[in-house]
Design a protein around this motif. Structure first.
Motif, PDB file in Angstrom:
ATOM      1  N   PRO A 201      37.486  37.528  33.696  1.00 29.47           N
ATOM      2  CA  PRO A 201      38.465  38.620  33.702  1.00 29.47           C
ATOM      3  C   PRO A 201      39.444  38.511  32.542  1.00 29.47           C
ATOM      4  CG  PRO A 201      39.116  36.940  35.249  1.00 29.47           C
ATOM      5  CD  PRO A 201      37.858  36.433  34.581  1.00 29.47           C
ATOM      6  N   LYS A 205      41.909  42.747  32.754  1.00 32.29           N
ATOM      7  CA  LYS A 205      42.902  42.381  33.771  1.00 32.29           C
ATOM      8  C   LYS A 205      44.163  43.179  33.519  1.00 32.29           C
ATOM      9  CE  LYS A 205      44.450  38.360  31.128  1.00 32.29           C
ATOM     10  NZ  LYS A 205      44.580  36.902  31.080  1.00 32.29           N
ATOM     11  N   ASP A 208      48.414  42.167  38.531  1.00 32.91           N
ATOM     12  CA  ASP A 208      47.796  40.985  39.143  1.00 32.91           C
ATOM     13  C   ASP A 208      46.349  41.278  39.547  1.00 32.91           C
ATOM     14  OD1 ASP A 208      48.424  42.778  41.097  1.00 32.91           O
ATOM     15  OD2 ASP A 208      49.071  41.286  42.563  1.00 32.91           O
ATOM     16  N   ARG A 209      45.754  42.261  38.886  1.00 31.74           N
ATOM     17  CA  ARG A 209      44.380  42.671  39.200  1.00 31.74           C
ATOM     18  C   ARG A 209      43.425  42.307  38.075  1.00 31.74           C
ATOM     19  NH1 ARG A 209      45.127  43.562  44.516  1.00 31.74           N
ATOM     20  NH2 ARG A 209      46.185  45.519  45.010  1.00 31.74           N
ATOM     21  N   HIS A 210      42.132  42.238  38.401  1.00 28.66           N
ATOM     22  CA  HIS A 210      41.079  42.228  37.398  1.00 28.66           C
ATOM     23  C   HIS A 210      39.849  42.876  38.000  1.00 28.66           C
ATOM     24  CE1 HIS A 210      38.978  38.851  39.278  1.00 28.66           C
ATOM     25  NE2 HIS A 210      40.109  38.165  39.300  1.00 28.66           N
ATOM     26  N   HIS A 211      38.784  42.975  37.221  1.00 32.28           N
ATOM     27  CA  HIS A 211      37.663  43.837  37.615  1.00 32.28           C
ATOM     28  C   HIS A 211      36.612  43.126  38.463  1.00 32.28           C
ATOM     29  CE1 HIS A 211      35.861  41.640  34.323  1.00 32.28           C
ATOM     30  NE2 HIS A 211      34.695  42.204  34.518  1.00 32.28           N
ATOM     31  N   PRO A 220      41.116  40.661  44.096  1.00 34.60           N
ATOM     32  CA  PRO A 220      40.486  40.080  42.907  1.00 34.60           C
ATOM     33  C   PRO A 220      39.968  38.679  43.230  1.00 34.60           C
ATOM     34  CG  PRO A 220      42.636  41.016  42.363  1.00 34.60           C
ATOM     35  CD  PRO A 220      42.530  41.028  43.866  1.00 34.60           C
TER      36      PRO A 220
END
Lengths: 293, 46
Positions: A201, A205, A208-211, A220
């Motif tokens: 990530p 990103k 505080d998210r990523h894919h 996440p």
């Protein structure tokens, strides 16, 4: 020689070995990649993927190609105890990873069921082929270029190569350090035909998210910083890199022997694991214990 | 397979000190739309 196109949400390059003449094959390979993106990217409106996602709850007839991709996704889900899940689309979009890249929080999404009977499909949640589409596209490009003696197809995280860069030089790729994108933790020298994948990530990103979604927790995936894989095809290298990342450092090590893949795992705390059959080297380790033997 | 390593820490090399490689295997580059949205978030956060 190298040709590059912006496709699949990244840059896709075809490197040809010294002296290799491809004629119009590279253009055909890029066209095939564009075809696949056009049909199956969730970022393109009105394609086959959008059509099936718009008919939740109904049985619908789909193409043999899409059925094949969904079949792989379902098999990967079984092999990884649910770590690989095609139905994470609504979760990603709820985090703002949508077709407009809003990157703002919206409705809370969830995974759902996928029923596939031959070419008949019924969904209870929308699907996203992001965990395998790029690998598949690279394999299709490789199929078009297969009669050329030396080729390296590079989509960043997913690659297929065979032959040599030149008489004196094999194809060599370096493994990006997920902690510092200006560094590499090791390298792979291609021997024969190889397909490699990677999941990290480090670039996709936000906040505080990523894919890379943990479908069980709806969060996440945590615990891993990067995964590098080697498999028979780019499709499976892509699938397994995602699944192993989501599983986390310890669980991924437990499951690896049951999967037809070799891998390097980089934990969030910097620990590194390399399966014995992984073809390549890690540069060195901080505590003086060489793990690459 | 199996299995090497538990718990060791790899020290990377700067890319510009490594010669003769054709490609970097790792996190894929991102689309322009994503980069622009991320840039906007960072600007707003400052």
């Amino acid at each position: 020689m190298m040709q590059t196109r912006e496709l699949l949400g990244c840059k896709v390059s075809v490197h040809l070995g010294e002296g290799v003449e491809a004629g119009d094959l590279c253009e055909l390979a890029f066209a095939e990649c564009e075809r696949i993106e056009g049909l199956y990217s969730r970022f393109i409106a009105g394609n086959e993927l959008a059509r099936v996602n718009s008919c939740l709850g109904d049985w619908q007839e789909i193409s043999e190609e899409l059925a094949g991709l969904i079949r792989v996704g379902l098999e990967a889900g079984q092999q990884s105890f649910g770590a690989f899940d095609l139905t994470v689309k609504s979760i990603l979009e709820g985090w703002g990873y949508d077709s407009d890249y809003s990157l703002t929080e919206g409705a809370v999404g969830s995974v759902g069921g996928v029923e596939l009977d031959g070419r008949r499909l019924r969904l209870s949640a929308e699907i996203d082929l992001g965990g395998l589409g790029k690998g598949y596209a690279i394999d299709r490009m490789a199929e078009i270029l297969k009669d050329l003696p030396s080729v390296l197809i590079d989509a960043g995280g997913d690659m297929v190569g065979w032959g040599r860069a030149s008489v004196d030089q094999a194809w060599k790729i370096v493994l990006e350090d997920p902690r510092d994108l200006g560094r590499a933790i090791g390298e792979v020298t291609f021997e024969g035909r190889m397909a490699v994948g990677a999941s990290s990530p480090a670039r996709r990103k936000w906040r505080d998210r990523h894919h890379l979604v943990d479908p069980i927790r709806g969060e996440p995936a945590r615990g891993m910083m990067g995964v590098f894989t080697q498999a028979e095809t780019a499709l499976w290298a892509d699938v397994y890199s995602t699944a192993l990342f989501v599983l986390g450092f310890e669980r991924a090590q437990q499951i690896l022997p049951t999967l037809n893949v070799e891998a390097i795992l980089v934990a969030s705390d910097g620990r590194v694991f390399k399966s014995e059959g992984f073809r390549g080297e890690l540069y060195r380790v901080a505590d003086g214990v060489n793990t690459d033997r | 397979m199996f299995a090497n390593s538990i718990g060791a820490l790899v020290v990377g090399k700067p890319l510009d000190e490594i010669g003769g490689y054709s490609a970097v295997n790792g996190a894929s580059l991102t689309p322009k739309g994503f980069d622009a949205a991320l840039s906007q978030i960072r600007t707003l956060a400052q």
